[in-house]
Design an enzyme around this catalytic site. Structure first.
Site, mmCIF file in Angstrom:
data_model
loop_
_atom_site.group_PDB
_atom_site.id
_atom_site.type_symbol
_atom_site.label_atom_id
_atom_site.label_comp_id
_atom_site.label_asym_id
_atom_site.label_seq_id
_atom_site.Cartn_x
_atom_site.Cartn_y
_atom_site.Cartn_z
ATOM 1 N N ALA A 1 -6.001 -29.133 32.377
ATOM 2 C CA ALA A 1 -5.806 -27.672 32.435
ATOM 3 C C ALA A 1 -6.428 -27.055 33.683
ATOM 4 C CB ALA A 1 -6.395 -27.025 31.178
ATOM 5 N N LYS B 1 13.904 -24.413 12.087
ATOM 6 C CA LYS B 1 13.743 -25.192 13.321
ATOM 7 C C LYS B 1 15.072 -25.278 14.079
ATOM 8 C CE LYS B 1 10.084 -27.863 11.096
ATOM 9 N NZ LYS B 1 9.822 -29.011 10.221
HETATM 10 N N1 HSE Z 1 7.014 -29.152 6.140
HETATM 11 C C1 HSE Z 1 7.344 -29.528 7.472
HETATM 12 C C2 HSE Z 1 7.949 -30.927 7.425
HETATM 13 C C3 HSE Z 1 6.096 -29.528 8.315
HETATM 14 O O1 HSE Z 1 7.841 -31.602 6.407
HETATM 15 O O2 HSE Z 1 8.574 -31.323 8.396
HETATM 16 C C4 HSE Z 1 6.381 -29.594 9.779
HETATM 17 O O3 HSE Z 1 7.066 -28.474 10.235
#
Ligand code: HSE
Length: 431
Positions: free
Chosen positions: A30, A200
């Protein structure tokens, strides 16, 4: 640089420990030391030796602490976490977060606030735990027109599917273990119903295609209805069932969908087991790429959180207009390409029909499909099952628009010869 950690659960504890253990190495990268100046925690984490680091139960004491430069939000959820992040930004602090739900649902608002203040919001740990997938898509693949991506992006779900298939363990038993290991969400239905993966996927699609975050348009289907029979039939056809998030750009819009999916057993991604995650990304210049690693857990996720802290520290003095944009594309250059309703999505299908054992049933099934232009690729009929005398018929079809398949399924289920709802699983070749 002084960092405040908000939340000392699985990821918060892992982040503290990695920052302490690797402090010298991190400072070498860093360009200056990174010190945890204060922690907000409801409970102390027995995995951490906090030494002299001050701990408070009041998260806003950390957010408003004038000594702190970077707030690390590891509380999770959309409630307090959103207030913490927006208050930190208003205070002119940079933010690092692992919170996929928050970014997927409130990211547009958060990034606008951060840009107005000239601060960074980094979120590598929000997708696929320790895999640096945000960095790869946002920076490493910046030359490409990205056509599609597909990933196993929920570790808990993949762990459950793997243990059920390999060891014949029950769904509930494996889920309890995933919770004990700190993989599962506070509400584990987020894992098994695909909501966590959809959070995600929403983030990945935005940085791949340059579209605003639109979690509310993602199609989500969980794994709880899968049976061991389907797993076995899929194998007989040369496929594996994985809980996949798929985002694809078509001429009409963007597909954004999470559902159980048959994929050819010889693809690398079909062999991703346990809590591991993997994301395939296809770009027009690079072709197919694959990113693999631990998708959940304390230190794998901390690996991404700490990388973000280092990134923020390195670019602190950069002109805010010349930093990597939050969603990969300049904020004024986002596309309004629509997210398509699932009815407009095109995939191949696996169908399992429980039929009465009498002449002509297969002919009726074939007629219903052919009348709708649905092309059968292969078919398997098993002998009648002892307990109910029903005959399982398993069909693999060519690609067809979902609306047309829904119509065919309704007609099939209306037949007297078919018992109960049929099982439908989408199929992707990933080539
Ligand atoms: N609950 C999520 C998983 C944790 O099992 O992938 C990580 O985002």
């Amino acid at each position: 640089m002084k960092v405040g950690i908000c939340g000392l659960g699985t990821v918060g504890g892992g982040t503290f420990n990695v920052l302490q253990r690797n402090a010298v190495e991190i400072a070498r990268r860093a360009g200056r030391g990174i010190e945890v100046a204060q922690i907000a925690a409801r409970h102390l984490n027995p995995a951490c030796n906090l030494g002299d680091t001050p701990v408070t139960e009041d998260v806003f004491a950390v957010v408003n602490n004038p000594e702190i430069d970077i707030i690390v939000e590891l509380i999770g959820g959309y409630g307090v976490a959103r207030e913490v992040v927006l208050q930190a930004i208003a205070n002119g602090k940079h933010v690092v977060t692992a919170n996929k739900a928050l970014i997927a649902v409130h990211g547009n608002e958060i990034f606008a606030a951060a840009s107005a203040k000239g601060v960074m919001v980094a979120f590598e740990a929000s997708v696929a735990g320790g895999i640096p997938i945000i960095k790869a898509v946002r920076e490493g693949l910046a030359a490409n027109q990205i056509n599609w991506l597909a990933g196993i992006i929920n570790g808990t779900g993949n762990f459950i599917l793997t243990e059920m298939r390999d060891k014949g363990r029950t769904f509930d038993d494996v889920l309890a273990e995933a919770q004990a290991l700190g993989y599962a969400e506070a509400d584990p239905t987020f894992d098994v119903e695909g909501i966590d993966a959809a959070h995600k996927l929403t983030i990945l699609a935005s940085i791949a295609f340059g579209i605003p975050l639109q979690f509310d348009k993602a199609y989500t289907e969980g794994i709880s209805k899968l049976t061991t029979a389907d797993v076995a039939y899929a194998e007989a056809f040369g496929y594996r069932i994985k809980h996949l998030g798929v985002a694809r750009r078509t001429s009409e819009g963007v597909e954004l969908r999470v559902h159980p999916t048959l994929i050819p057993a010889d693809r690398l991604i079909a062999n991703v087991h346990g809590v591991m995650n993997a994301v395939m990304v296809h770009g027009d210049a690079v072709g197919s790429t694959l990113y693999y690693g631990a998708g959940a857990g304390a230190e794998p996720t901390a690996s991404s959180v700490v990388a973000d802290i280092i990134d923020v520290v390195r670019t602190l003095t950069t002109d805010p207009n010349n930093r990597v944009p939050h969603l990969a594309f300049q904020a004024n250059a986002l596309s309004d390409l629509p997210v398509l309703p699932v009815g407009q999505v095109e995939t191949a299908y696996y169908l399992r029909i429980q039929a009465k054992d009498r002449p002509g049933v297969l002919a009726k099934v074939a007629t219903i499909l052919s009348e709708r232009g649905i092309n059968i690729e292969s078919i398997l009929q098993k002998e009648a099952e002892e307990q109910d005398g029903l005959v399982p018929i398993i069909l693999m079809t060519h690609r067809v628009r979902e609306q047309k398949m829904n119509d065919a399924i309704a007609a099939l289920e209306a037949l007297d010869d078919i018992a109960g709802p049929l099982m439908r699983i989408r199929v992707e070749q990933l080539n």
